[in-house]
Scaffold this active site. Structure first.
Site, mmCIF file in Angstrom:
data_model
loop_
_atom_site.group_PDB
_atom_site.id
_atom_site.type_symbol
_atom_site.label_atom_id
_atom_site.label_comp_id
_atom_site.label_asym_id
_atom_site.label_seq_id
_atom_site.Cartn_x
_atom_site.Cartn_y
_atom_site.Cartn_z
ATOM 1 N N LYS A 113 0.453 -1.383 0.096
ATOM 2 C CA LYS A 113 0.394 0.007 0.152
ATOM 3 C C LYS A 113 0.882 1.191 0.148
ATOM 4 C CE LYS A 113 -2.486 4.042 1.961
ATOM 5 N NZ LYS A 113 -1.982 4.582 1.062
ATOM 6 N N GLY B 209 6.678 5.658 8.237
ATOM 7 C CA GLY B 209 5.967 6.538 7.936
ATOM 8 C C GLY B 209 5.651 7.277 9.784
ATOM 9 N N SER B 210 4.475 8.216 10.131
ATOM 10 C CA SER B 210 5.070 8.871 11.179
ATOM 11 C C SER B 210 4.676 8.440 12.349
ATOM 12 C CB SER B 210 3.744 9.104 10.837
ATOM 13 O OG SER B 210 2.156 8.805 10.776
ATOM 14 N N THR B 211 5.538 8.325 13.546
ATOM 15 C CA THR B 211 5.554 8.084 14.589
ATOM 16 C C THR B 211 3.461 7.846 14.880
ATOM 17 O OG1 THR B 211 7.271 8.380 14.676
ATOM 18 C CG2 THR B 211 6.028 8.215 17.285
ATOM 19 N N GLY C 185 1.929 4.840 13.150
ATOM 20 C CA GLY C 185 3.001 3.763 13.932
ATOM 21 C C GLY C 185 2.357 2.985 14.862
ATOM 22 N N GLU D 114 9.219 2.176 11.327
ATOM 23 C CA GLU D 114 10.443 2.592 11.053
ATOM 24 C C GLU D 114 9.320 4.485 10.442
ATOM 25 O OE1 GLU D 114 13.321 2.598 10.975
ATOM 26 O OE2 GLU D 114 13.518 0.091 10.027
ATOM 27 N N CYS E 48 13.518 11.669 6.691
ATOM 28 C CA CYS E 48 13.425 11.009 8.071
ATOM 29 C C CYS E 48 14.571 11.136 8.547
ATOM 30 C CB CYS E 48 13.528 9.277 7.703
ATOM 31 S SG CYS E 48 14.013 8.402 7.028
ATOM 32 N N GLU F 40 8.966 17.024 14.800
ATOM 33 C CA GLU F 40 9.503 16.547 13.576
ATOM 34 C C GLU F 40 8.893 17.188 12.227
ATOM 35 O OE1 GLU F 40 8.275 12.520 11.982
ATOM 36 O OE2 GLU F 40 10.089 12.657 10.188
HETATM 37 P P1 NAP Z 1 2.452 9.025 7.650
HETATM 38 O O1 NAP Z 1 1.145 9.833 7.290
HETATM 39 O O2 NAP Z 1 2.770 7.648 8.277
HETATM 40 O O3 NAP Z 1 1.666 8.055 6.364
HETATM 41 C C1 NAP Z 1 2.918 7.215 6.334
HETATM 42 C C2 NAP Z 1 1.532 5.725 5.015
HETATM 43 O O4 NAP Z 1 0.938 5.041 6.348
HETATM 44 C C3 NAP Z 1 0.955 6.312 3.795
HETATM 45 O O5 NAP Z 1 1.139 5.530 3.019
HETATM 46 C C4 NAP Z 1 -0.613 6.172 4.702
HETATM 47 O O6 NAP Z 1 -1.130 5.598 3.985
HETATM 48 C C5 NAP Z 1 -0.296 5.079 5.999
HETATM 49 N N1 NAP Z 1 -1.560 5.361 6.800
HETATM 50 C C6 NAP Z 1 -1.795 6.127 6.937
HETATM 51 N N2 NAP Z 1 -2.960 6.499 8.236
HETATM 52 C C7 NAP Z 1 -2.770 4.933 8.376
HETATM 53 C C8 NAP Z 1 -3.222 3.729 9.281
HETATM 54 N N3 NAP Z 1 -4.325 4.246 10.223
HETATM 55 N N4 NAP Z 1 -3.532 2.689 9.515
HETATM 56 C C9 NAP Z 1 -2.560 2.137 8.001
HETATM 57 N N5 NAP Z 1 -1.938 2.954 7.008
HETATM 58 C C10 NAP Z 1 -1.770 4.109 7.813
HETATM 59 O O7 NAP Z 1 3.314 9.394 7.074
HETATM 60 P P2 NAP Z 1 3.823 10.327 5.445
HETATM 61 O O8 NAP Z 1 3.131 11.441 6.376
HETATM 62 O O9 NAP Z 1 3.552 9.426 4.768
HETATM 63 O O10 NAP Z 1 5.429 10.378 6.252
HETATM 64 C C11 NAP Z 1 6.319 10.854 7.137
HETATM 65 C C12 NAP Z 1 6.105 10.290 7.814
HETATM 66 O O11 NAP Z 1 7.463 9.132 7.663
HETATM 67 C C13 NAP Z 1 7.732 10.626 8.828
HETATM 68 O O12 NAP Z 1 7.217 10.805 9.931
HETATM 69 C C14 NAP Z 1 8.773 10.326 8.471
HETATM 70 O O13 NAP Z 1 9.612 10.590 9.601
HETATM 71 C C15 NAP Z 1 8.602 8.847 8.544
HETATM 72 N N6 NAP Z 1 9.540 8.050 7.874
HETATM 73 C C16 NAP Z 1 10.022 7.737 8.488
HETATM 74 C C17 NAP Z 1 11.078 7.240 7.451
HETATM 75 C C18 NAP Z 1 11.708 5.753 8.546
HETATM 76 O O14 NAP Z 1 12.818 4.961 7.554
HETATM 77 N N7 NAP Z 1 12.277 5.915 9.438
HETATM 78 C C19 NAP Z 1 11.424 7.067 6.238
HETATM 79 C C20 NAP Z 1 10.830 7.408 5.807
HETATM 80 C C21 NAP Z 1 9.563 8.164 5.683
HETATM 81 P P3 NAP Z 1 -1.592 7.395 2.918
HETATM 82 O O15 NAP Z 1 -0.163 8.529 2.373
HETATM 83 O O16 NAP Z 1 -2.812 7.502 2.268
HETATM 84 O O17 NAP Z 1 -2.694 8.913 4.120
#
Ligand code: NAP
Length: 494
Positions: free
Chosen positions: A192, A245-247, A250, A267, A301, A398
């Protein structure tokens, strides 16, 4: 779309055809028939539509993935043939590298130079790396401390059907860094991608079919995280989630995974420190610190978003960073001269500007940048903020944008405490000529990756993940493979 810069005809052909979900080796519309707009962040134009997947689509994908896991061509495939398949996928992406790079840039906004020289080649190299693992996944023999004669061994078996949920900052790389080890281990997958950046994942689906990946082995369901992601996370037929994704999201997965106690790799976010000691090679340190926070418009990230410098060098370093920031050329990613693209979405643009406003409201000073850029698209100037204190939101939270918060340090013995003053622990970077000081500090910092005299370095063989609220588990290398396996112990009395 920006009038002057258009994708190549080949990429436009991809954009013009309808995108569908990949389930059980075939393309189909989402059950609801609804779609989401794909927006070019450089100008806000709609460039394509993707299916808005539903719970029923996830159900179908899980059934297909389970069947493929338990029976059929994939279940019978030898490790060597899995390796060939992964290598073939890498070759096919490489053969279409310009198109993948253009799609990534149009979708995410990043400079085409970055998609071309970082995202796509790194994805290809990662697949080839994971191909090598297929034939090397192994258990061990163990002694049995009991009377009698035994052979005891461990087997590493695929964990099963896995949900791969990815963010928008490195869309293809994130997908591949999960898909590679999942397939190498013998799992089947529901991918996804982020709603904002699904194009390269969908194009990857076409490559998978061209490579003859058996039906059901990889299913790709686009749509909202709150619908598709949540359905995958809660599904009783999914054995593991690998999430980046975001904490905040997560944490929500921990609850969602409870029903069948599925395995979780998380992650998550970061607020990583860059620490410059007085004896550092300042020219390299300034360039390293600047690249760390500003490349990919700060949407990384491991971005070094907190800077710590000795007070007597603070002005010199910050002046160097202001100059470094001023040299970025902001523009649409497809323009080869662009070195900083827009943020990924209108929402992210607003979020980053809100953080800058909060810094001003809390009494910090904006040393450079601090504004939206241009009249169209989601651009934010590279921004440096000073006069901060550790309680401010811009220091603690962040931002995920091109915003650096700089702190002058009076007592170098405080550096470890300052670096660790965060709920996150993803990475840190230390600049000094004194390797002993560097190691001593590296040992004290609670973070998953520490670089010394270098910006962030990542690769499929380098374990990656976070301490504290930056995540659970590690990706990459042997640890990454193991996270897609279960360990079984078999004891035989002779
Ligand atoms: P996000 O909002 O947490 O989204 C990540 C993924 O999770 C997207 O595919 C999102 O779908 C999905 N998602 C959202 N709500 C969900 C739910 N309730 N259940 C399951 N999945 C759900 O993060 P983002 O804004 O895309 O990315 C930025 C974040 O990612 C930052 O916090 C960054 O630090 C982190 N990140 C971490 C790493 C690492 O390796 N540690 C690497 C890259 C990024 P939708 O987008 O379709 O809503």
């Amino acid at each position: 779309m920006s009038a002057l810069i258009k994708p190549t005809a080949q990429t436009q052909t991809v954009l013009d055809r309808p995108f569908q979900l990949l389930i059980d080796g075939a393309w189909s519309d989402s059950k609801s028939g609804e779609t989401l707009d794909v927006v070019n962040p450089a100008d806000g134009s709609v460039i394509a539509k993707i299916p808005a997947g539903t719970e029923q689509d996830v159900d179908r994908a899980v059934v297909a993935a389970r069947l493929a896991f338990e029976a059929g061509a994939w279940a019978r495939m030898t490790p060597g043939d899995r390796a060939k398949l992964l290598w073939r996928i890498a070759d096919l992406i490489e053969a279409r590298k310009e198109e993948f790079a253009e799609l990534e840039t149009l979708d995410n906004g990043k400079p085409i130079t970055m998609s071309t020289w970082v995202d796509v080649p790194a994805a290809v190299a990662a697949l080839r790396y994971w191909a090598g693992w297929c034939t090397k996944i192994a258990g061990e023999t163990r002694a049995v401390d009991m009377p009698g004669e035994f052979v005891a061994m461990t087997l590493r078996e695929p964990v099963g059907v896995v949900g791969l949920i990815t963010p928008w900052n490195f869309p293809l790389m994130s997908a591949v860094s999960k898909l590679g080890p999942a397939l190498a281990a013998g799992c089947t997958v529901i991918l996804k991608p982020a709603e904002q950046t699904s194009l390269t994942a969908l194009r990857l689906g076409e490559v998978l079919l061209d490579a003859d990946v058996p039906p059901g082995v990889v299913n790709i369901i686009t749509g909202l995280g709150s619908v598709v992601g949540a359905a995958i996370a809660e599904h009783g037929g999914v054995d593991k989630i690998s999430f980046t994704g975001s904490t905040a999201v997560g944490k929500s997965l921990i609850g969602a995974a409870r029903g069948n106690l599925k395995r979780l790799t998380l992650e998550l976010g970061g607020k990583s420190p860059t620490i410059i000691f007085p004896d550092a090679d300042l020219e390299s340190a300034i360039a390293g610190a600047g690249n760390s926070i500003f490349r990919n418009s700060g949407q990384i990230c491991v971005a070094g978003s907190r800077l710590y410098v000795a007070r007597n060098q603070f002005d010199q370093v910050v002046d160097g960073l202001v100059k470094f920031a001023s040299e970025f050329k902001l523009g649409p990613g497809l323009d080869p001269a662009t070195t900083m693209g827009p943020l990924v979405s209108d929402a992210q643009h607003g979020r980053v500007l809100d953080y800058i406003a909060s810094a001003r409201a809390e009494g910090a000073s904006v040393i450079s940048g601090g504004n939206a850029f241009g009249t169209e698209g989601y651009f934010v100037e590279p921004t440096i903020i000073g006069d901060v204190n550790p309680q401010m939101r811009v220091v603690q939270e962040e931002i995920f944008g091109p915003v650096l918060v700089a702190t002058a340090v009076d007592d170098l013995d405080e550096l470890a405490a300052l670096a660790n003053d965060s709920i996150y622990g993803l990475s840190a970077s230390i600049w000094t000529q004194d390797i002993s000081s560097a190691y001593k500090l590296a040992k004290k910092i609670r973070a998953g990756t520490i670089t010394i005299n270098s910006g962030s370095i990542a690769g499929p063989n380098l374990p990656f993940g976070g301490f504290k609220q930056s995540g659970w588990g590690r990706e990459n290398g042997a640890d990454g493979i193991e996270s897609f396996t279960e360990l079984k112990t078999v004891i035989t009395a002779l």
